[in-house]
Write an enzyme that holds these catalytic residues in place. Structure first.
Site, mmCIF file in Angstrom:
data_model
loop_
_atom_site.group_PDB
_atom_site.id
_atom_site.type_symbol
_atom_site.label_atom_id
_atom_site.label_comp_id
_atom_site.label_asym_id
_atom_site.label_seq_id
_atom_site.Cartn_x
_atom_site.Cartn_y
_atom_site.Cartn_z
ATOM 1 N N MET A 307 0.869 -1.177 0.000
ATOM 2 C CA MET A 307 0.000 0.000 0.000
ATOM 3 C C MET A 307 0.901 1.220 0.000
ATOM 4 S SD MET A 307 -2.996 1.278 -0.070
ATOM 5 C CE MET A 307 -3.140 3.059 -0.232
ATOM 6 N N GLU A 308 0.615 2.105 -0.962
ATOM 7 C CA GLU A 308 1.517 3.213 -1.261
ATOM 8 C C GLU A 308 1.394 4.401 -0.320
ATOM 9 O OE1 GLU A 308 -1.121 2.114 -2.979
ATOM 10 O OE2 GLU A 308 -2.169 3.700 -4.059
ATOM 11 N N HIS A 332 6.407 -0.973 -7.712
ATOM 12 C CA HIS A 332 5.009 -0.580 -7.891
ATOM 13 C C HIS A 332 4.590 0.486 -6.859
ATOM 14 C CE1 HIS A 332 0.715 -1.366 -8.958
ATOM 15 N NE2 HIS A 332 0.538 -0.977 -7.715
ATOM 16 N N GLU A 333 4.812 0.194 -5.595
ATOM 17 C CA GLU A 333 4.366 1.145 -4.556
ATOM 18 C C GLU A 333 5.143 2.454 -4.652
ATOM 19 O OE1 GLU A 333 1.679 0.237 -3.535
ATOM 20 O OE2 GLU A 333 1.855 -1.926 -3.829
ATOM 21 N N HIS A 336 3.749 4.738 -7.311
ATOM 22 C CA HIS A 336 2.557 5.486 -6.888
ATOM 23 C C HIS A 336 2.922 6.877 -6.341
ATOM 24 C CE1 HIS A 336 -0.935 2.958 -7.424
ATOM 25 N NE2 HIS A 336 -0.440 1.940 -6.731
ATOM 26 N N GLU A 355 -3.809 2.797 -10.886
ATOM 27 C CA GLU A 355 -3.164 1.483 -10.958
ATOM 28 C C GLU A 355 -2.613 1.121 -12.341
ATOM 29 O OE1 GLU A 355 -2.274 0.126 -8.359
ATOM 30 O OE2 GLU A 355 -3.614 0.989 -6.853
ATOM 31 N N ASP A 410 -13.885 -1.417 -3.395
ATOM 32 C CA ASP A 410 -12.883 -2.485 -3.330
ATOM 33 C C ASP A 410 -13.160 -3.568 -4.386
ATOM 34 O OD1 ASP A 410 -11.548 -1.207 -1.301
ATOM 35 O OD2 ASP A 410 -12.250 -2.524 0.309
ATOM 36 N N TYR A 418 -5.364 -2.516 -13.547
ATOM 37 C CA TYR A 418 -3.904 -2.666 -13.514
ATOM 38 C C TYR A 418 -3.352 -3.004 -14.896
ATOM 39 C CZ TYR A 418 -4.081 -2.940 -8.371
ATOM 40 O OH TYR A 418 -4.267 -2.661 -7.042
HETATM 41 N N1 BES Z 1 -3.123 0.656 -3.908
HETATM 42 C C1 BES Z 1 -2.975 -0.736 -4.067
HETATM 43 C C2 BES Z 1 -3.622 -1.535 -2.980
HETATM 44 C C3 BES Z 1 -5.120 -1.346 -2.867
HETATM 45 C C4 BES Z 1 -5.920 -1.292 -3.987
HETATM 46 C C5 BES Z 1 -5.710 -1.267 -1.635
HETATM 47 C C6 BES Z 1 -7.302 -1.113 -3.863
HETATM 48 C C7 BES Z 1 -7.070 -1.092 -1.504
HETATM 49 C C8 BES Z 1 -7.878 -1.016 -2.621
HETATM 50 C C9 BES Z 1 -1.508 -1.137 -4.162
HETATM 51 O O1 BES Z 1 -0.701 -0.211 -4.798
HETATM 52 C C10 BES Z 1 -1.435 -2.384 -5.010
HETATM 53 O O2 BES Z 1 -1.780 -2.310 -6.149
HETATM 54 N N2 BES Z 1 -0.985 -3.498 -4.440
HETATM 55 C C11 BES Z 1 -0.838 -4.752 -5.136
HETATM 56 C C12 BES Z 1 0.589 -5.031 -5.462
HETATM 57 C C13 BES Z 1 1.010 -4.705 -6.834
HETATM 58 C C14 BES Z 1 2.433 -5.175 -7.089
HETATM 59 C C15 BES Z 1 0.099 -5.157 -7.921
HETATM 60 C C16 BES Z 1 -1.272 -5.868 -4.211
HETATM 61 O O3 BES Z 1 -1.520 -5.596 -3.042
HETATM 62 O O4 BES Z 1 -1.360 -6.996 -4.649
HETATM 63 ZN ZN ZN Z 2 -1.067 -0.078 -6.854
#
Ligand code: BES
Ligand code: ZN
Length: 642
Positions: A307-308, A332-333, A336, A355, A410, A418
């Site tokens: 989480m960024e 990735h983070e 962001h 994303e 969510d 993504y």
């Molecule tokens: N910001 C997201 C996590 C997120 C998204 C939290 C939607 C709540 C709601 C974070 O940057 C993310 O994308 N995490 C990915 C990892 C990434 C390498 C694809 C994860 O947690 O899998």
């Molecule tokens: Zn992300």
């Protein structure tokens, strides 16, 4: 429920439509002339067009024995509509413990009337506060619910050190409202400050700077406090806090790692390339604007990979593979810090702006550090997972500019924003050439820095600064199809990897009995090649084949959480009982949704698997984060699941 939501939306719509014309000086309104429907955030009860929260000042005590945060918040406001007399905020499960008051410039307090509306399952409850005519701050005394959706409280046994409890927040998408009453919309940027009181053996960290103004100190009975400050305006979903037995190790003069003492050295070793990543990203997209870049490695129940949170990425310990092979999550983070934290999606239907851009940037950072081959392998894996999820998704969920009205934002967090988003950017890069596209992106981050924008804002900027000058090139990008239609355009880029082609040849040799598993040249295989090998195998494998692989490569015992994940999927699908104990242990020790949800989904496909899923989940459930519980409850149809 649906009826209530519709009624509510109608009321919100009327409230927006009937308000007097916006102040022409408000740059929010000037930015584009798009319709207000496009900009409206259906996931917030807030009224920022009238009265806007500008600063959030927290004073919270973290009470582990009761699993609550208790204290107050003081909100600084901007009165955009001078006639407006109400402040509308988002809350979820919050208890208003005492007064809500107005504080004027002289520090005089006045009690205010307020109403806490009925809670909606997705949005929580609106808090409407009657404001006086004079300019004032608003102070709210409150406490969080023990089952707050954005908080997880861990018993000592759930930590690496086993001695101290731990708690952390996860505010994205709309969980900030479960621990702070505020206008919980990504379009409402705020600065924040916080005074956090914790048991004195524990340390608090936040997505902010430790304030040099407020010296930390000891307060009442075994508590001490720390003061934090975030001076840059951020969307509320980036406000973050963690408290536990947390130690720190620097990696460079502006990067470092926080983790429990037992995990710290391993984490620092794994993440030693962090400074190089920051430098590589700056070279591509301009200066890192947040001061420090630190990483907090959380206990394994953390529900996401990462989480960024600004200045302080939160990360799962499942990236600690021992060979840096899973650090693209950090790329990735970190990315962001440009795409998401600097330029932010204005509503959750614009989530792909966060994303998709970030996934594209992530691969560019990986290419800069580890070479094109590694980045391409990850791009191929990304397109594969995208195609798999497109094969199963509803049309409406395949659209980048997704309609999330009436849904939990969510739910919009699928592969589509993504990977489809990243493919669109890749097509622009391939069409206009890397140099031009890099310039464009750098200009985009500068232009919209510290703003929250919609898909339409992006399209306007894109046309003006890239497409319109070259109609012939622009014609090769079916932009409307990318943004507003399901599926993938036929012209979508198709990443290719020679390293994967090699794996396919070798896998076929094994499958056709030309080469025993033990003679595959696996010592040269990267983690990404392992992942491809396992995904490439046919869905049905014989017991002998599974035993041969396991004997040769000890897959059931793999310490790489991603490799173990795919192996366990194969094991479930083929009834490979030798992995049963490992599967149960895996599901009970890890809470990262991306790794556990597919395993539960695979289990529930058969009646015996379903029974096993229930048996494991019964024990695992109390260790999962509330967000993961909501998701797994649905998969296994836990009694009482919503
Ligand atoms: N910001 C997201 C996590 C997120 C998204 C939290 C939607 C709540 C709601 C974070 O940057 C993310 O994308 N995490 C990915 C990892 C990434 C390498 C694809 C994860 O947690 O899998
Ligand atoms: Zn992300």
């Amino acid at each position: 429920m649906r009826f209530r939501l519709c009624l509510l939306m109608l009321i919100v719509f009327l409230a927006v439509a009937c308000q007097p014309a916006a102040d022409p000086k408000s740059n929010e309104m000037q930015k584009t002339n798009e319709s207000s429907a496009e900009k409206r955030d259906v996931h917030s009860y807030g009224n920022p067009e009238q009265v806007r929260v500008k600063h959030v000042d927290l004073n919270l005590q973290i009470q582990f024995d009761r699993k609550v945060m208790l204290g107050s918040v003081r909100l600084k406001l901007e009165r955009l509509d001078k006639a407006a007399r109400q402040l509308k905020l988002d809350t979820r499960g919050l208890k208003i413990t005492n007064n809500i008051s107005a504080l004027d410039a002289a520090g005089k307090a006045e009690k205010l009337r307020f109403t806490l509306g009925l809670p909606d399952k997705i949005l929580g409850a609106p808090l409407t506060i009657e404001l006086p005519a004079y300019d004032c701050d608003v102070s709210i005394e409150y406490e969080t619910a023990p089952d707050a959706s954005g908080l997880q409280w861990l018993a000592p046994a759930q930590t690496a050190g086993k001695k101290q409890p731990y708690m952390f927040t996860q505010s994205e998408s709309i969980h900030a409202r479960s621990w702070i009453p505020l206008q919980d919309s990504p379009a409402v940027r705020v600065t924040y400050s916080a005074r956090i009181h914790t048991p004195k053996e524990l340390q608090a960290v936040m997505s902010a700077e430790v304030s040099p103004l407020g010296p930390s100190g000891v307060t009442a009975s075994g508590y001490h406090f720390k003061v934090f400050e975030m001076k840059q305006a951020i969307p509320p979903y980036l406000i973050a806090l963690a408290v536990g037995d947390i130690a720190f190790k620097p990696l460079s003069n502006r990067t470092g790692v926080y983790a429990e003492p037992a995990t710290l050295d391993k984490a620092a070793k794994e993440l030693e390339d962090t400074e190089k990543m920051v430098a590589a990203t700056e070279k591509l997209y301009g200066p890192y604007r947040w001061g420090r870049y630190d990483i907090l490695v959380l206990p394994p129940s953390f529900p996401y990979g990462g989480m960024e949170n600004p200045r302080l990425t939160f990360a799962t310990p499942t990236i600690l593979a021992g060979d840096k092979s899973l650090v693209s999550l950090i790329a990735h983070e970190l990315a962001h810090s440009w795409s998401g934290n600097l330029v932010t999606n204005a509503t959750w239907r614009d989530f792909w702006l966060n994303e998709g851009f970030t996934t594209y940037l992530e691969r560019r950072i990986i290419e800069a550090l580890y070479g094109r081959e590694r980045a391409e392998m990850e791009a191929v894996l990304g397109r594969q997972t995208l195609e798999r999820s497109l094969a199963e998704a509803d049309d409406r969920d395949e659209i980048l500019h997704i309609d999330l009205t009436g849904r939990d934002p969510d739910d919009g967090s699928t592969e589509v924003p993504y990977e489809k988003g990243a493919l669109l950017l890749r097509q622009m890069e391939e069409t206009f050439g890397r140099a031009r596209f890099d310039d464009f992106l750098k200009g985009y981050f500068d232009h919209f820095a510290f703003q929250s924008i919609t898909t339409a804002d992006f399209v306007t900027y894109l046309k003006k600064n890239l497409l319109d000058a070259e109609p012939q090139l622009a014609a090769k990008i079916p932009l409307d199809e990318w943004l507003y239609k399901p599926g993938l355009p036929a012209s979508a880029p198709q990443p290719k990897s020679d390293a994967f082609a090699l794996i396919e040849t070798q896998a076929n040799e094994w499958l056709q009995g030309k080469r025993p598993a033990a003679q595959l040249p696996v010592k040269d295989w990267a983690t990404q090649q392992w992942l491809h090998f396992l995904r490439f195998l046919p869905p049905q494998l014989s017991k002998t084949q599974l035993e041969e692989l396991d004997r040769a490569f000890k897959l059931t015992q793999s310490g790489n959480a991603e490799i173990a994940h795919i192996w366990l999927l194969i094991a479930i699908r083929n009834n490979y009982t030798a992995a049963d104990a490992r599967l149960a242990a895996y599901l009970k020790s890890i809470g990262r949704q991306k790794l556990i949800r597919p395993l539960y989904e695979e289990l529930v496909k058969t009646p015996t698997g379903r029974a096993r899923a229930m048996q494991i989940y019964k024990e695992a459930r109390s260790g999962y984060h509330p967000i993961a519980v909501t998701a797994v409850d649905k998969i296994v149809q836990w009694p009482g699941a919503r």
